[in-house]
Design a protein around this motif. Structure first.
Motif, PDB file in Angstrom:
ATOM      1  N   ARG A 543      43.979  40.163  34.979  1.00 29.01           N
ATOM      2  CA  ARG A 543      43.614  41.317  35.798  1.00 29.01           C
ATOM      3  C   ARG A 543      43.129  40.849  37.162  1.00 29.01           C
ATOM      4  N   ILE A 544      43.547  41.547  38.210  1.00 25.35           N
ATOM      5  CA  ILE A 544      43.121  41.171  39.566  1.00 25.35           C
ATOM      6  C   ILE A 544      41.725  41.720  39.811  1.00 25.35           C
ATOM      7  N   HIS A 545      40.792  40.832  40.050  1.00 25.78           N
ATOM      8  CA  HIS A 545      39.406  41.241  40.282  1.00 25.78           C
ATOM      9  C   HIS A 545      38.737  40.169  41.133  1.00 25.78           C
ATOM     10  N   ALA A 546      37.791  40.595  41.950  1.00 27.16           N
ATOM     11  CA  ALA A 546      37.131  39.651  42.866  1.00 27.16           C
ATOM     12  C   ALA A 546      36.466  38.506  42.119  1.00 27.16           C
ATOM     13  N   TYR A 547      35.839  38.791  40.949  1.00 26.98           N
ATOM     14  CA  TYR A 547      35.127  37.706  40.260  1.00 26.98           C
ATOM     15  C   TYR A 547      36.084  36.725  39.597  1.00 26.98           C
ATOM     16  N   LYS A 548      37.322  37.141  39.342  1.00 24.76           N
ATOM     17  CA  LYS A 548      38.308  36.215  38.758  1.00 24.76           C
ATOM     18  C   LYS A 548      38.890  35.286  39.825  1.00 24.76           C
ATOM     19  N   TYR A 587      41.024  50.202  43.224  1.00 18.61           N
ATOM     20  CA  TYR A 587      40.292  48.982  43.598  1.00 18.61           C
ATOM     21  C   TYR A 587      40.981  48.376  44.822  1.00 18.61           C
ATOM     22  N   TYR A 588      40.513  48.766  45.998  1.00 15.32           N
ATOM     23  CA  TYR A 588      41.185  48.416  47.249  1.00 15.32           C
ATOM     24  C   TYR A 588      41.263  46.908  47.467  1.00 15.32           C
ATOM     25  N   MET A 589      40.153  46.193  47.266  1.00 20.36           N
ATOM     26  CA  MET A 589      40.156  44.768  47.558  1.00 20.36           C
ATOM     27  C   MET A 589      41.080  44.000  46.600  1.00 20.36           C
ATOM     28  N   ALA A 590      41.171  44.446  45.361  1.00 17.94           N
ATOM     29  CA  ALA A 590      42.087  43.792  44.424  1.00 17.94           C
ATOM     30  C   ALA A 590      43.536  44.016  44.850  1.00 17.94           C
ATOM     31  N   LYS A 591      43.826  45.220  45.322  1.00 20.74           N
ATOM     32  CA  LYS A 591      45.195  45.501  45.775  1.00 20.74           C
ATOM     33  C   LYS A 591      45.506  44.721  47.050  1.00 20.74           C
TER      34      LYS A 591
END
Length: 813
Positions: A543-548, A587-591
Motif C-alpha cells: 500500500r502506498i503510504h508516507a510511513y512505508k 490520500y493526495y500525497m500517496a497519489k
C-alpha cells in the motif's frame, strides 16, 4: 481414487447440464464456470461432512471478523489442496482444454486492499490446514476497493467489477438472511419488573449471506467464509410511487441499502461517506453475530455457556461493534442481566491491534453514532459509565488519565478503547509492535489489564506463497528434504544443510532466473518495456503510504541516476526497481508518490546515456495474482518503513520465503527476520524505533540541517521543483515542502545516507554470486517461523482455546 476418465465424465455431464450444448460449442467462460462447478461439487461433500462433524463434536469454534479478506484466485489453489491438479489438467487436455488458460479467466476476489485482508485470508487457509474449526465473517463487496489504472503517471480509480460473471465458489443462503436495523429511536418499557428496550421507527436492511468454502490442504476439512450482502425485500419497493412516475424516489431506498455492500472503504471526507463506513461496520458484525447465535441455539437451549463454545476474533477496530451487538442480543433478546451478559461477551471477544498510527485508531463522532445506532450507543454509554467508575476507584481524582482511557470522550466514541475494555485478549502482530502498544499507544490499558496483552507475530501460508506461486522451488525443496514442510514449515530449516552445496546453489539460482524471465516477459507484454533479467530485481510492493516510504526508494533512485549521469562507467550492477501498490483515493500525497515514481521512470527508462543500468517500473493494480508473479522473481525485498510505524508486515515474509534478501529498517517483523536469518543474511539501515520515538517526544530533528549538509540529498530534493523532471513547477512541491517546511514527519531525509550505503552493500554482495545464493537459501530455510500455521496454532492455544477436529474420510476420495 479419482481417475482421469471419471473426471472427464463428471466434467462433460456438468457442462451439458449447465449449458445445454455440446462441448465443442463451449466458450472459454463456459469452460471455466463448468470446471468451477465440478470442483465445488468435490468440495461440497467435504464441506457438509465438516459442518456435520462440528455439530456432532460440539467443540468450541472460532469466527474471524474482518472488513477485508484478500483471497486471490481459488481455482488453482483448490485443485492443489484437493490433490486433483494433475488429473484435472490431463483430463481437460484430452478434451482440448488448457487448464492454465481457463484458470487465467478467474478474477481476483475484490474483497480487500492490503496486508490486513491478505493476513485474514492466510489465517483462514491455516485454520483449515490445521483441521481447526474456524470461519470468517465479512462483507461481500460488489465492487471491492477499486481497479487501479495508471494514466499519464497518475492513479485513476475504476470500479472493480469482479462479480461480472458471478462467483463460482460462493453459495447464496437466502434462508439464512437476518435483519439489521439502523436509525429510529429506542423506547423504554417496564414488564414484570424488567426494563425492555424497544427499537422503533428503524430502517431495516436485509443481510443475505454468501458462503465460500475454505479448503484444507489434502485433508477433509472445509471451513466457511460467510460474506454478507445488503439487500432489500419487495416490501421496500414503493410500487404506487413508481406507477405515478416518481421512479427515482421509488427505488431510492433500495440503492441506499445496497450501497452498504457496494465498495470497500468509501471515501470518508464527507458526512455521507463517514455514515456509510459506520453502517458497513455495524452491518456485518450484527449479521454475523445474529447468525452465530442462531446456529448456537440449534444445539443449546441457553446462551449462558456461549463463550465456552464460541470465540469471536475482531481483526483491527473495524469489527469492534461486535462487543455492544453481542451485549444487545444477550440483554434485549435473551433477557440476561448486565453482569452475566458482560461476562459472556468479554469471554467471547478477542482483539488484534494492527497499527500505532493515530489516524487508524478509529473514532466516531457521538452525534453520528447515536443517530445511526441508538440502541448500540446506549450500550456503549453504559459500558463507558461502568468502566469510568472502575477507573475512578483506581485513579481517584486523575481526570486526565480517566479521560485518556474513556470510551466516550471529547465528543467521540473511541473504538480501540472499546476493544480493549470489551475483549479478553489484546494482541500485537510483531514483538516490537506489541511492546510499543504496551509502553506507548495503549500503556494505560496495559497498566490496567496486563494479563490481556500478548504478541502473535503475523505469518503467511506457504501453500499460497511457495507451493502455488513458485512451483519449481517447491519441487526442489520437496526433492531435497521431502514434502513434509508443507505440513510443518519448521522443516524448511533442513535446507541449512545445503547452503554450501554447489549443485543445490546452482538449482536455486536457476529457478530464480527462470522466475525473473517470467516477470520480464510479463512486463514486456503488458508495458512494452524491456528489462534485463540479469539485473538486480529490487522490489517494493505494498500500500502506498508516507510511513512505508516509497519516497525514500525514489530519492535513492534519483541519486543513483545522478551518479550515472556524472559517471556513465560507474561500477554498479544493473538495477531494475519495481513498484506496485494502491493509494487510497482521497490520500493526495500517496497519489503524488505514484505520479513521482512514474515520472522518474519515464525519464530514466528513455535515457540511453546510462546504458540500461537502471530501469524503473510501476506495476498497476497490484493484487494477489500479481504478487504471485512478483515474489518468486525478487532479488531484493524493500521493507523500509519508518522504524516503529509498521506493525508487522507480511510482504517481507513472502519475499523471504521465495529467497529474496531484505533491505529494511528495524521495524515490525524485520526484527524477527533478522533474528532468524542472522545479520549476515539481511541488510539493515536507519534509525531504530527508540530513536524515532525519542525524536517525537523530545524534538531535536531539523530537516533543513540535512538538506544543507548532504549535497546529494539537496540535489535530489531540488530536482523535485527545479524543472529537472518533465512536469509543471508545482507538481511535486507538496512533497518537497513536506520534507523541509513540515520537518519530514517520517524521517526520510534522516535515513537517506544510511539507505544509500545499504544499497551500496547490496551491490557488492550481489556481485559475489555464491555468497548471494547462500544468503537466499538461508532466508528460505528460516522462513518457516513466519508460517501462518505457526501463528494460528498460537491463537488457537493461547486465545481461542480451540482444538483440531479431524473430519472422516469420504470413500469417494
Amino acid at each position: 481414487m479419482i481417475t482421469k476418465e471419471y473426471f472427464k465424465k463428471l466434467y462433460l455431464d456438468k457442462f451439458q447440464s449447465m449449458h445445454g450444448k455440446e462441448i465443442a460449442e463451449a466458450t472459454p467462460m463456459d469452460q471455466y464456470l463448468t470446471l468451477g462447478a465440478v470442483i465445488r461439487d468435490f468440495i461440497s461433500r467435504k464441506w457438509i461432512a465438516s459442518n456435520n462433524a462440528y455439530a456432532k463434536m460440539d467443540d468450541k469454534e472460532t469466527y474471524y471478523f474482518s472488513l477485508e479478506f484478500l483471497l486471490g484466485k481459488l481455482m488453482d489453489a483448490n485443485l492443489l489442496k484437493l490433490h486433483l491438479k494433475e488429473i484435472c489438467a490431463e483430463a481437460l487436455t484430452e478434451l482440448g482444454i488448457q487448464l492454465d488458460q481457463i484458470e487465467a479467466l478467474e478474477p481476483d476476489a475484490g474483497l480487500g486492499n492490503g496486508g490486513l485482508g491478505r493476513l485474514a485470508a492466510c489465517f483462514l487457509d491455516s485454520l483449515a490446514a490445521l483441521q481447526l474449526p474456524g470461519h470468517g465473517c465479512g462483507i461481500r463487496y460488489k465492487y471491492g476497493f477499486f481497479e487501479q489504472k495508471i494514466v499519464d503517471g497518475y492513479q485513476v480509480e475504476l470500479p472493480d467489477n469482479w462479480l461480472k460473471y458471478g462467483n463460482v465458489w460462493e453459495i447464496r443462503k437466502a434462508d439464512k438472511a437476518v435483519e439489521v436495523r439502523f436509525g429510529g429511536n429506542v423506547r423504554l418499557d417496564r414488564v414484570d419488573g424488567r426494563t425492555l428496550f424497544i427499537h422503533e421507527n428503524f430502517d431495516p436492511v436485509l443481510a443475505v449471506p454468501y458462503d465460500t468454502p475454505i479448503v484444507g490442504y489434502r485433508n477433509n476439512t472445509v471451513n466457511t467464509l460467510r460474506l454478507w450482502s445488503a439487500e432489500t425485500t419487495m416490501k421496500d419497493f414503493d410500487f404506487s410511487t413508481f406507477n405515478r412516475g416518481d421512479y427515482l424516489n421509488a427505488v431510492k431506498y433500495k440503492y441506499e441499502v445496497e450501497s452498504i455492500s457496494q465498495v470497500l472503504y468509501p471515501d470518508d471526507n464527507h458526512l455521507e461517506g463517514r455514515v456509510l463506513r459506520l453502517k458497513q461496520q455495524y452491518f456485518f458484525v450484527s449479521a454475523g453475530i445474529q447468525s452465530i447465535v442462531r446456529r448456537y441455539k440449534k444445539r443449546h437451549i441457553h446462551l449462558r455457556d456461549f463463550h465456552k463454545k464460541v470465540a469471536i476474533h475482531i481483526n483491527d477496530t473495524h469489527p469492534v461493534l461486535a462487543i455492544p451487538e453481542l451485549m444487545r442480543i444477550l440483554i434485549d433478546e435473551e433477557e440476561m442481566g448486565w453482569d452475566e451478559a458482560w461476562e459472556i461477551t468479554t469471554g467471547t471477544i478477542s482483539y488484534t491491534n494492527h497499527t500505532i498510527l493515530p489516524e487508524a485508531l478509529e473514532k466516531w463522532p457521538i452525534d453520528i453514532f447515536q443517530t445511526l445506532l441508538p440502541r448500540i450507543y446506549m450500550i456503549v454509554h453504559e459500558i463507558n459509565e461502568r468502566f469510568c467508575r472502575q477507573l475512578w476507584e483506581k485513579y481517584p481524582g486523575d481526570w486526565n488519565k480517566i479521560r485518556s482511557m474513556a470510551i466516550l470522550s471529547d465528543g467521540y466514541v473511541h473504538m480501540a478503547h472499546l476493544a480493549a475494555v470489551g475483549s479478553n485478549s489484546i494482541n500485537g502482530v510483531a514483538k516490537i509492535h506489541t511492546e510499543i502498544l504496551k509502553s506507548q499507544v495503549m500503556s494505560n490499558f496495559y497498566d490496567s489489564y496486563p494479563h490481556k496483552f500478548n504478541n502473535k507475530t503475523n505469518g503467511i501460508t506457504p501453500r499460497r506463497w511457495l507451493l502455488k506461486s513458485n512451483p519449481q522451488l517447491s519441487r526442489l525443496i520437496s526433492d531435497t528434504i521431502g514434502p513434509d514442510w508443507l505440513y510443518d514449515s519448521r522443516k524448511l530449516q533442513l535446507l541449512v544443510d545445503y547452503v554450501r552445496d554447489s549443485a543445490f546453489q546452482d538449482r536455486i539460482h536457476g529457478i530464480k532466473q527462470h522466475n525473473k524471465a517470467l516477470l520480464t516477459a510479463f512486463i514486456k507484454d503488458k508495458y512494452q518495456i524491456s528489462i534485463d533479467p540479469d539485473s538486480i530485481f529490487d522490489i517494493q510492493v505494498k500500500r502506498i503510504h508516507a510511513y512505508k516510504r516509497q519516497i525514500l526508494n525514489v530519492l535513492h533512485i534519483m541519486d543513483l541516476y545522478n551518479r550515472l549521469l556524472e559517471n556513465p562507467n560507474l561500477e554498479i550492477h544493473p538495477r531494475t526497481f519495481i513498484f506496485g501498490g494502491k493509494a487510497a483515493p482521497s490520500y493526495y500525497m500517496a497519489k503524488q508518490t505514484i505520479k513521482l515514481i512514474n515520472t522518474v521512470a519515464a525519464v530514466i527508462n528513455q535515457d540511453t546515456r546510462i546504458h540500461g543500468k537502471l530501469k524503473v517500473i510501476f506495476l498497476e493494480n497490484y493484487n494477489v495474482s500479481l504478487g504471485e508473479k512478483i515474489f518468486p522473481a525478487a532479488d531484493v525485498s524493500e521493507q523500509i518503513s519508518t522504524a516503529s510505524k509498521e506493525a508487522s508486515g507480511t510482504g517481507n515474509m513472502k519475499f523471504m520465503m521465495n529467497g529474496a534478501i531484505t533491505i529494511g529498517t528495524l521495524d515490525g517483523a524485520n526484527i524477527e527476520i533478522k533474528e532468524e536469518v542472522g545479520e549476515d543474511n539481511i541488510v539493515i539501515f536507519g534509525l531504530t524505533a527508540d530513536q524515532v520515538l525519542k525524536y517525537y517526544q523530545e524534538g531535536g530533528y531539523n530537516a533543513w540541517d540535512l538538506y544543507h549538509e548532504d549535497g546529494r540529498l539537496k540535489m535530489v530534493l531540488d530536482q523535485l521543483i527545479n524543472g529537472f523532471l518533465p512536469v509543471g513547477p508545482d507538481e511535486f512541491r507538496g512533497i518537497y515542502e513536506g520534507f523541509l517546511y513540515h520537518n519530514d514527519e517520517y524521517f526520510v531525509l534522516k535515513d537517506f545516507s544510511s539507505y544509500v550505503e545499504a544499497h551500496n552493500k547490496i551491490n557488492r554482495l550481489y556481485q559475489d554470486k555464491e555468497k548471494w545464493v547462500q544468503m537466499s537459501i538461508h532466508n528460505i530455510a528460516h522462513s518457516g517461523k513466519f508460517s501462518s500455521d505457526k501463528t494460528i496454532s498460537e491463537y488457537a492455544r493461547d486465545i481461542w482455546n480451540i482444538h483440531p477436529v479431524p473430519i472422516p474420510n469420504n470413500p469417494l476420495f
